[in-house]
Design a protein around this motif. Sequence first.
Motif, short mmCIF file in Angstrom:
data_model
loop_
_atom_site.label_atom_id
_atom_site.label_comp_id
_atom_site.label_asym_id
_atom_site.label_seq_id
_atom_site.Cartn_x
_atom_site.Cartn_y
_atom_site.Cartn_z
N LEU A 7 0.82 -1.20 0.00
CA LEU A 7 0.00 0.00 0.00
C LEU A 7 0.87 1.26 0.00
O LEU A 7 0.56 2.24 -0.70
CB LEU A 7 -0.95 -0.01 1.19
CG LEU A 7 -2.11 -1.01 1.07
CD1 LEU A 7 -2.79 -1.23 2.42
CD2 LEU A 7 -3.13 -0.53 0.03
N LEU A 27 -0.14 5.00 -0.62
CA LEU A 27 -0.88 5.29 0.61
C LEU A 27 -0.35 6.58 1.22
O LEU A 27 0.84 6.68 1.55
CB LEU A 27 -0.75 4.13 1.60
CG LEU A 27 -1.39 4.33 2.97
CD1 LEU A 27 -2.89 4.60 2.86
CD2 LEU A 27 -1.11 3.12 3.87
N THR A 43 -3.05 -0.36 9.76
CA THR A 43 -3.13 -0.88 8.40
C THR A 43 -2.73 -2.35 8.36
O THR A 43 -3.28 -3.14 7.58
CB THR A 43 -2.22 -0.06 7.47
OG1 THR A 43 -2.70 1.29 7.41
CG2 THR A 43 -2.16 -0.64 6.06
N ALA A 86 -7.05 1.82 4.64
CA ALA A 86 -5.83 2.15 3.89
C ALA A 86 -5.99 1.84 2.41
O ALA A 86 -5.47 2.56 1.55
CB ALA A 86 -4.65 1.39 4.48
N ARG A 119 -8.11 4.60 0.83
CA ARG A 119 -7.31 5.84 0.76
C ARG A 119 -6.31 5.78 -0.39
O ARG A 119 -6.09 6.76 -1.10
CB ARG A 119 -6.57 6.07 2.09
CG ARG A 119 -7.44 6.64 3.18
CD ARG A 119 -6.61 7.02 4.39
NE ARG A 119 -5.61 8.04 4.09
CZ ARG A 119 -5.29 9.04 4.91
NH1 ARG A 119 -5.92 9.15 6.08
NH2 ARG A 119 -4.37 9.90 4.58
N THR A 120 -5.70 4.60 -0.55
CA THR A 120 -4.71 4.45 -1.62
C THR A 120 -5.38 4.55 -2.98
O THR A 120 -4.86 5.21 -3.90
CB THR A 120 -3.98 3.10 -1.48
OG1 THR A 120 -3.40 3.01 -0.17
CG2 THR A 120 -2.87 2.98 -2.52
#
Length: 349
Positions: free
Chosen positions: A75, A80, A93, A157, A160-161
């Motif tokens: 990630l 990330l 995460t 996570a 978000r990535t």
Amino acid sequence: MNHPTPRAAPGEPPAVRTPGHVPLAHVVRGGVVEGVHHGSVVVLAADGGVEFLAGDIEAAFYPRSALKPLQAVGLLRAGLDLAEDDTEALALTAASHSGAQVHLDLARRMLDSAGLTEDDLASTPDLPYGAAEREEWLRAGHGPSRLAQNCSGKHAAMVRTAQARRWPLTGYLDPGHPLQRELAATVAELTGQRIAQVTVDGCGAPLFSVSLHGLTRAVARLTTAGPGTHERRVADAMRAHPELVSGEGRDVAGLMRALPGALAKDGFEGVQVVALPDGRAVGVKIADGADRARMPVTAAALALAGVDPDLLAPFARTPVIGGGREVGSLRAAGALAPVSDPGPAVPAA
């Protein structure tokens, strides 16, 4: 030590076969062996060489949540956007958290700070994993929740990535999604082998099959990576916040606190990996998935790796109870058997 099982050529996937597991732990009640847990174990030296093995460490298997540290590295590599000093969010995460308030608040913060909500998660709704946390959650009148599910940090996570890379949020768990393709590439690179099979984990995320040897080698790479690397960043975050990686009272948090500098991660179906700062590492798979055998076998493997048995004593046996009192124990057996009584046991997590 068993004779080595056939190993795939470097870069090739491990073989999909019925693993040749061996007896690793005995359940002893009143002086009689009542049960036997089979499995496989690998102990790696600091230079990465196999120092000890039992069972089949080269067959393809699913690491379950023990894969999360590798996914966390992937990630970061994929973009990330966590601040360098946000070690708490990075630890979550890679976590299989208990669902305590600190875990829920942190997962919610990871979403809020990116303008995302729980509705953006595609994880399976569930109750908190920790027994005490689950009881408190139910007393408050709550039901299954995506945020309470023990992988919510990983999923927060992931979205978000995907958002940071301008990839679609919808379908982020599809193995063909760009995010999952990048995570698969990281797992293959760190383990040194192509993925044998892809399935779906309990939380809904793609799950990659590697070998126990490859997984253990990969986790050792995290602890020995140089400062500033994504690998080292994940390892440092997890070691700094063991209570976020698992939860208070959980054996993984207890082990990391007992062995300063160690990185530990468990997974469903009896999986455990532990890596020490110098690269020594152990990997454990309990064949029947019994969690009660996971930590006694891990403690015995760490002793073979050179860890002081006194530090491992609280993890080296699980009590067998009869009539409300201890009448036996579950302990490592065979080549892993301790040479002396490891002392009082800690209740299973």
